[in-house]
Design a protein around this motif. Structure first.
Motif, short mmCIF file in Angstrom:
data_model
loop_
_atom_site.label_atom_id
_atom_site.label_comp_id
_atom_site.label_asym_id
_atom_site.label_seq_id
_atom_site.Cartn_x
_atom_site.Cartn_y
_atom_site.Cartn_z
N GLU A 47 8.17 -25.20 -0.28
CA GLU A 47 8.56 -23.79 -0.36
C GLU A 47 8.18 -23.22 -1.73
O GLU A 47 8.49 -23.82 -2.76
CB GLU A 47 10.07 -23.63 -0.15
CG GLU A 47 10.56 -24.08 1.21
CD GLU A 47 10.16 -23.14 2.34
OE1 GLU A 47 9.92 -21.95 2.09
OE2 GLU A 47 10.08 -23.62 3.49
N LEU A 48 7.51 -22.07 -1.73
CA LEU A 48 7.07 -21.42 -2.96
C LEU A 48 7.30 -19.92 -2.87
O LEU A 48 7.37 -19.37 -1.78
CB LEU A 48 5.57 -21.65 -3.19
CG LEU A 48 5.07 -23.08 -3.30
CD1 LEU A 48 3.55 -23.10 -3.30
CD2 LEU A 48 5.60 -23.71 -4.57
N GLU A 49 7.37 -19.28 -4.02
CA GLU A 49 7.31 -17.82 -4.11
C GLU A 49 6.05 -17.51 -4.88
O GLU A 49 5.92 -17.87 -6.05
CB GLU A 49 8.55 -17.25 -4.80
CG GLU A 49 9.74 -17.24 -3.90
CD GLU A 49 10.82 -16.26 -4.35
OE1 GLU A 49 10.61 -15.55 -5.35
OE2 GLU A 49 11.86 -16.23 -3.69
N ILE A 50 5.12 -16.86 -4.23
CA ILE A 50 3.77 -16.67 -4.76
C ILE A 50 3.48 -15.19 -4.93
O ILE A 50 3.86 -14.36 -4.11
CB ILE A 50 2.75 -17.29 -3.78
CG1 ILE A 50 2.98 -18.79 -3.64
CG2 ILE A 50 1.32 -17.01 -4.21
CD1 ILE A 50 2.79 -19.57 -4.91
N GLU A 51 2.77 -14.86 -6.02
CA GLU A 51 2.32 -13.48 -6.22
C GLU A 51 1.25 -13.15 -5.19
O GLU A 51 0.48 -14.02 -4.77
CB GLU A 51 1.71 -13.32 -7.61
CG GLU A 51 2.72 -13.42 -8.72
CD GLU A 51 2.06 -13.21 -10.07
OE1 GLU A 51 1.47 -12.13 -10.28
OE2 GLU A 51 2.13 -14.13 -10.89
N LEU A 52 1.21 -11.89 -4.81
CA LEU A 52 0.23 -11.43 -3.83
C LEU A 52 -0.84 -10.58 -4.50
O LEU A 52 -0.54 -9.78 -5.39
CB LEU A 52 0.90 -10.57 -2.76
CG LEU A 52 1.82 -11.28 -1.79
CD1 LEU A 52 2.50 -10.27 -0.89
CD2 LEU A 52 1.04 -12.28 -0.96
N ALA A 53 -2.06 -10.73 -4.03
CA ALA A 53 -3.16 -9.85 -4.40
C ALA A 53 -3.72 -9.30 -3.10
O ALA A 53 -4.46 -10.00 -2.39
CB ALA A 53 -4.21 -10.60 -5.20
N THR A 54 -3.31 -8.08 -2.76
CA THR A 54 -3.71 -7.51 -1.48
C THR A 54 -4.68 -6.34 -1.63
O THR A 54 -5.45 -6.06 -0.72
CB THR A 54 -2.48 -7.02 -0.68
OG1 THR A 54 -1.77 -6.07 -1.47
CG2 THR A 54 -1.57 -8.19 -0.32
N THR A 55 -4.65 -5.68 -2.78
CA THR A 55 -5.56 -4.55 -2.99
C THR A 55 -6.79 -5.03 -3.75
O THR A 55 -6.77 -6.08 -4.39
CB THR A 55 -4.88 -3.43 -3.82
OG1 THR A 55 -4.64 -3.92 -5.14
CG2 THR A 55 -3.57 -2.99 -3.18
N SER A 56 -7.85 -4.25 -3.68
CA SER A 56 -9.08 -4.60 -4.41
C SER A 56 -8.80 -4.75 -5.90
O SER A 56 -9.30 -5.68 -6.54
CB SER A 56 -10.15 -3.52 -4.21
OG SER A 56 -10.53 -3.46 -2.87
N GLU A 57 -7.99 -3.86 -6.45
CA GLU A 57 -7.67 -3.91 -7.88
C GLU A 57 -6.94 -5.19 -8.23
O GLU A 57 -7.25 -5.84 -9.23
CB GLU A 57 -6.84 -2.69 -8.30
CG GLU A 57 -7.55 -1.37 -8.19
CD GLU A 57 -7.57 -0.78 -6.76
OE1 GLU A 57 -6.80 -1.27 -5.88
OE2 GLU A 57 -8.36 0.13 -6.52
#
Length: 160
Positions: A47-57
């Motif tokens: 189990e982890l809590e991970i940062e998301l990168a969903t936008t191009s920026e």
């Protein structure tokens, strides 16, 4: 002489005010570099809590310019649909490992990436996700190609 002292005190006051403003901006910008949206995921039972990168920026910036990353910290890149993706390490100070992941959660490929390298790390297959962790994270936890990453179904990949 009295006038010179006033000028020195005025100059020092302006300098301290500017230093305080710059420190505040650095802290705010630094915090923005450290944290994106966070999503709980499960990587081969971990189990982890991970940062998301969903936008191009967010995806362009990735984990660049950071000096540290938590032992179980990382970033999940989410693409609108499966496609071949490519990553490099320009301006990335931390050695990373990357897992390329299909839409069904299967890890298809894991690679190590060296800081500041301009070498391209390209997915062999079309993938929906890429997960960056500290270099060696997958190996140390015996996570391998074919293992499953579980991402909450409610997450649509379009940012929240």
């Amino acid at each position: 002489m009295d006038r010179d002292k006033k000028y020195v005190w005025f100059s020092l006051s302006v300098l301290f005010i500017c230093a305080g403003i710059c420190a505040g901006v650095r802290d705010v910008c630094g915090e923005a570099l450290k944290r994106n949206k966070v999503l709980p995921i499960n990587v081969a039972g971990i189990e982890l809590e991970i940062e998301l990168a969903t936008t191009s920026e967010e995806q362009i910036l990735g984990l660049m310019y950071r000096d540290t990353l938590d032992d179980d910290g990382g970033m999940l890149f989410v693409f609108p649909k499966e496609k071949h993706v490519s990553f490099w390490m320009k301006n990335t100070r931390i050695p990373l490992s990357i897992a390329f992941i299909k839409a069904d959660g299967r890890i298809m490929q894991i690679e190590s990436m060296k800081p500041y390298s301009l070498d391209s790390h390209v997915s062999r297959e079309k993938v929906k996700y890429a997960l960056e962790m500290k270099d060696g994270w997958f190996q140390a936890r015996k996570v391998k190609e074919g293992d499953i990453v579980r991402i909450p179904q409610a997450f649509d990949g379009k940012g929240e």
